[in-house]
Motif scaffolding. Structure first.
Motif, PDB file in Angstrom:
ATOM      1  N   GLY A  47      -0.595   6.788 -12.718  1.00 28.55           N
ATOM      2  CA  GLY A  47      -0.693   7.086 -14.145  1.00 28.55           C
ATOM      3  C   GLY A  47       0.617   7.456 -14.798  1.00 28.55           C
ATOM      4  O   GLY A  47       0.647   7.773 -16.000  1.00 28.55           O
ATOM      5  N   THR A  48       1.717   7.415 -14.024  1.00 24.55           N
ATOM      6  CA  THR A  48       3.018   7.750 -14.599  1.00 24.55           C
ATOM      7  C   THR A  48       3.403   6.754 -15.679  1.00 24.55           C
ATOM      8  O   THR A  48       3.265   5.540 -15.507  1.00 24.55           O
ATOM      9  N   ARG A  49       3.886   7.263 -16.797  1.00 25.65           N
ATOM     10  CA  ARG A  49       4.310   6.392 -17.891  1.00 25.65           C
ATOM     11  C   ARG A  49       5.619   5.698 -17.535  1.00 25.65           C
ATOM     12  O   ARG A  49       6.396   6.177 -16.716  1.00 25.65           O
ATOM     13  N   ALA A  50       5.891   4.599 -18.197  1.00 26.13           N
ATOM     14  CA  ALA A  50       7.063   3.789 -17.868  1.00 26.13           C
ATOM     15  C   ALA A  50       8.357   4.572 -18.018  1.00 26.13           C
ATOM     16  O   ALA A  50       9.322   4.360 -17.285  1.00 26.13           O
ATOM     17  N   TRP A  51       8.404   5.491 -18.977  1.00 30.42           N
ATOM     18  CA  TRP A  51       9.644   6.236 -19.217  1.00 30.42           C
ATOM     19  C   TRP A  51       9.705   7.531 -18.401  1.00 30.42           C
ATOM     20  O   TRP A  51      10.650   8.326 -18.568  1.00 30.42           O
ATOM     21  N   GLU A  52       8.715   7.765 -17.526  1.00 33.97           N
ATOM     22  CA  GLU A  52       8.720   8.981 -16.706  1.00 33.97           C
ATOM     23  C   GLU A  52       9.246   8.720 -15.301  1.00 33.97           C
ATOM     24  O   GLU A  52       8.841   9.366 -14.345  1.00 33.97           O
ATOM     25  N   THR A  53      10.158   7.779 -15.174  1.00 31.29           N
ATOM     26  CA  THR A  53      10.834   7.572 -13.892  1.00 31.29           C
ATOM     27  C   THR A  53      11.955   8.595 -13.767  1.00 31.29           C
ATOM     28  O   THR A  53      12.472   9.109 -14.767  1.00 31.29           O
ATOM     29  N   ILE A  54      12.354   8.889 -12.534  1.00 30.11           N
ATOM     30  CA  ILE A  54      13.278   9.992 -12.298  1.00 30.11           C
ATOM     31  C   ILE A  54      14.644   9.742 -12.919  1.00 30.11           C
ATOM     32  O   ILE A  54      15.330  10.681 -13.338  1.00 30.11           O
ATOM     33  N   ASP A  55      15.042   8.478 -13.027  1.00 27.29           N
ATOM     34  CA  ASP A  55      16.349   8.200 -13.618  1.00 27.29           C
ATOM     35  C   ASP A  55      16.372   8.451 -15.121  1.00 27.29           C
ATOM     36  O   ASP A  55      17.439   8.488 -15.734  1.00 27.29           O
TER      37      ASP A  55
END
Length: 352
Positions: free
Chosen positions: A61-69
């Motif tokens: 369910g992680t949003r596309a902009w919630e990546t660690i980078d």
């Protein structure tokens, strides 16, 4: 006052550098409470065994902009950091104008040593997993328990009075920064790391600071096997600790890693195994009773072996080496390291 502040610092240091399993109920309750303070419902929790796993984990369910980078763009860390900043401003308004001298003592005795200990001990492990100074500024600094400890010391040692609401908020930050490892708050899910299962440190400052160091294995190790080797505070490749050799040292491009590996081998052993040619020796005028040794290295440089003028915590004086230009005179080489001529260095009564 200073003694009480130092005792508070030691108690906090024990909590910050604990290797016991995380108190998951306490951590989840505190983080949920902080979410509520910024108007969000409690998140789902996803526990991982190490920071490396935490940085690599992308919960369902992680949003596309919630990546660690893109952590700098996440709204929840920004809002939580702003929440902490607001609390600190409120507490400063109640304490600093009236307790400036006491505040300086506590900052020097409690806050700064804890800040330096976290920076030197826990941040290197995080950096090894994901090196990003920007991320440290935008979020990880908020998770340093040192700022919470400072207000705890002001309250307990200096008699600062906070409101019930302020104490409640401090309690949430206390639990959130000491009951678990690092954590990454997304809008719906919070990834939380366990603490390390092993953490080896040494004292290195005047006010109780510690840094990672282990001469026979990893200085920091997590349950999943992820680890970090360190030599007197510097993160190093595993071979520096496990199997330093002349060949590996010669192949290593980082001069500080080379220095650590040679120190671990011992300068005498390194000089012997590397078959460095002795150029000259001389009594050290800056360190009476000790000798300077100048050895030739390949590539037009030389190494100066000297004995530290200061006694280490174990009562010994450390022997160390410094690379220098192609001097023929050890005293000239020693002077060069201090920006002095041979004549001026020879007049020193004692160096430290």
């Amino acid at each position: 006052m200073q003694r009480e502040a130092a005792a508070i610092r030691e108690a906090w240091l024990g909590r910050v550098l604990s290797t016991r399993p995380a108190d998951r109920p306490a951590a989840e309750a505190a983080i949920s409470g902080l979410y509520r303070l910024i108007g969000l419902p409690p998140p789902r929790f996803h526990w991982v065994s190490s920071p490396a796993k935490g940085l690599a984990t992308v919960p369902p369910g992680t949003r596309a902009w919630e990546t660690i980078d893109r952590l700098a763009e996440w709204p929840v860390p920004r809002r939580l950091s702003a929440l902490a900043t607001t609390l600190r401003h409120e507490l400063d308004a109640r304490t600093r104008p009236r307790q400036q001298p006491l505040d300086q003592i506590i900052r020097r005795t409690t806050f700064l040593p804890l800040q330096r200990s976290v920076t030197s001990t826990l941040i290197p492990a995080l950096t090894a997993a994901h090196d990003s100074p920007v991320l440290r500024r935008v979020w990880y600094d908020t998770l340093y328990a040192s700022w919470v400890a400072e207000y705890d010391a002001l309250r307990r040692a200096a008699g600062a009075v906070f409101t019930d609401e302020q104490r409640r908020h401090l309690g949430l930050w206390t639990a959130a920064t000491t009951s678990c490892g690092w954590w990454w708050p997304r809008e719906d899910t919070c990834v939380v790391s366990e603490r390390p299962v092993a953490l080896h440190t040494e004292m290195w400052g005047e006010n109780g600071e510690v840094r990672p160091h282990c001469a026979d294995g990893p200085a920091v190790r997590y349950a999943d096997g992820w680890d970090l080797h360190a030599w007197h505070g510097m993160a190093v490749p595993a071979w520096v600790i496990a199997d330093p050799s002349v060949r590996r040292i010669a192949d290593e491009p980082n001069v500080e890693v080379r220095r650590c590996a040679i120190e671990h081998m011992g300068w005498a052993s390194y000089v012997d195994q590397a078959r460095l040619r002795l150029v000259a020796t001389a009594p050290d005028p800056g360190n009476p009773g000790c000798e300077l040794q100048l050895h030739d290295m390949r590539g037009g440089t030389r190494v100066l072996l000297a004995v530290n003028g200061s006694v280490e915590r174990d009562g010994h004086r450390r022997r160390y080496g410094l690379t220098v230009p192609a001097f023929d005179d050890p005293i000239a080489a020693a002077g060069w390291t201090y920006g002095l001529s041979a004549e001026h260095y020879s007049r020193l009564q004692r160096r430290t």
